[in-house]
Motif scaffolding. Structure first.
Motif, short mmCIF file in Angstrom:
data_model
loop_
_atom_site.label_atom_id
_atom_site.label_comp_id
_atom_site.label_asym_id
_atom_site.label_seq_id
_atom_site.Cartn_x
_atom_site.Cartn_y
_atom_site.Cartn_z
N ALA A 92 -9.41 0.18 -4.27
CA ALA A 92 -8.68 -1.08 -4.00
C ALA A 92 -9.60 -2.25 -4.32
O ALA A 92 -10.75 -2.29 -3.85
CB ALA A 92 -8.25 -1.13 -2.53
N VAL A 94 0.84 -1.21 0.00
CA VAL A 94 0.00 0.00 0.00
C VAL A 94 0.87 1.25 0.00
O VAL A 94 0.62 2.20 -0.77
CB VAL A 94 -0.97 -0.02 1.20
N GLU A 141 -5.55 -0.58 3.41
CA GLU A 141 -6.11 0.35 2.43
C GLU A 141 -7.01 1.39 3.11
O GLU A 141 -6.96 2.59 2.79
CB GLU A 141 -6.92 -0.44 1.39
#
Ligand SMILES: NC(=O)c1ccc[n+]([C@@H]2O[C@H](COP(=O)([O-])OP(=O)(O)OC[C@H]3O[C@@H](n4cnc5c(N)ncnc54)[C@H](O)[C@@H]3O)[C@@H](O)[C@H]2O)c1
Length: 276
Positions: free
Chosen positions: A90, A77, A132
């Motif tokens: 995502a 990430v 995320e």
């Protein structure tokens, strides 16, 4: 008037994008204008998909990481954010179809089977979602889409752990949507029916695949690009009021009775079940 989906200026991360459904999702998000981080544990596959996207004029980077590992997920990430400038979308696509273990009677599974399959389908998805969501919350919002399975909506005989783990992800989506909605983050799942990826082709005989698709109302399987189109829509502003849902794309398989267990007439012999 025509309607287009424009992901221009957005950054997307797709996990397990080196093959199958994830690969097609990455390509479609790039076609819609997103800069795409292509994750896979197989470096050569990720590089190949990046090259495919670039050949079509899109922007992509490869982010090699094994998403079973917390630290690797965090690095995936942070690399995406550092190299592409943020994280808006995502798609957590990785899942393990238990190759070589299906069909498998419930009573024959042991602890290692449960831990392994739950790890790769539920825990891994949660690790990615957590990393995320933190970045998206800091940035003021985003969209997270998990790839689960049509097997979550009906009994999945001889495939029980996989279906249970994927169903848990469908439920996780509802909790995440409630917790993260105030941070501007939408969370959904896309649940495919049988899609003839290399993994499915290796796990099932052609006769078995035919048996499964012929049991659907539409008498067909699902194409990779049909799932990619759905993912492109669900992550777009056209779907901006949709959160906490799982959307089936399964040729209507959900409407059939529990899918044919196998093509070998397997039944559970409780007396002999301990002999694996
Ligand atoms: N194909 C189907 O019929 C079908 C049906 C229902 C649901 N699904 C789900 O759709 C998703 C994609 O399925 P598919 O058939 O395209 O899979 P696939 O096996 O073709 O591709 C999965 C990709 O993920 C990568 N990967 C696996 N583990 C990883 C890890 N720990 N870290 C990083 N990368 C990893 C693999 O290298 C591979 O490139 C899965 O979640 C699967 O459960 C598939």
């Amino acid at each position: 008037m025509s309607i287009t989906i424009d992901h221009g200026g957005r950054v997307a991360l797709v996990t397990g994008a080196g093959a199958g459904i994830g690969r097609e999702v990455a390509r479609w998000l790039a076609r819609a204008g997103a800069a795409v981080a292509v994750n896979d544990v197989r470096a050569a596959n990720a590089a190949e998909v990046v090259a495919e996207i670039e050949a079509e004029g899109g922007r992509a980077i490869a982010v090699v990481a094994d998403c079973r590992d917390d630290a690797a997920v965090d690095r995936m990430v942070s690399t995406t954010v550092r190299q592409l400038g943020g994280l808006d979308i995502a798609v957590n696509n990785i899942g393990m179809i238990p190759r070589g273990r299906s069909p498998q009677p419930f009573v024959s599974y042991r602890g290692d089977d449960w831990r392994d399959i739950v790890d790769q389908n539920l825990v891994l998805a949660a690790l990615c979602g957590r990393a995320e969501a933190e970045v998206m919350a800091d940035a003021g919002g985003g969209v997270i889409l998990f790839v689960t399975s049509g097997e979550t909506t009906r009994p999945s005989p001889y495939n029980s752990i996989y279906a249970a783990a994927k169903a848990a992800v469908n439920h996780l989506v509802t909790s995440m949507a409630v917790e993260l909605g105030p941070n501007g983050i939408r969370v959904n799942a896309m649940a495919p029916g049988t899609t003839l990826t290399e993994t499915v082709a290796a796990a099932f005989t052609p006769e078995r695949v035919e048996q499964i698709v012929q049991s659907t109302p539409l008498r067909r399987g699902v194409e990779h690009d049909e799932l990619a189109r759905l993912a492109t829509f669900l992550t777009s502003d056209l779907a901006r009021c949709i959160t906490g849902q799982f959307i089936l794309a399964d040729a209507g398989a959900f409407l059939s009775r529990s899918r044919p267990a196998n093509d070998e007439g397997l039944t559970t012999d409780l007396k002999g079940a301990n002999a694996r």
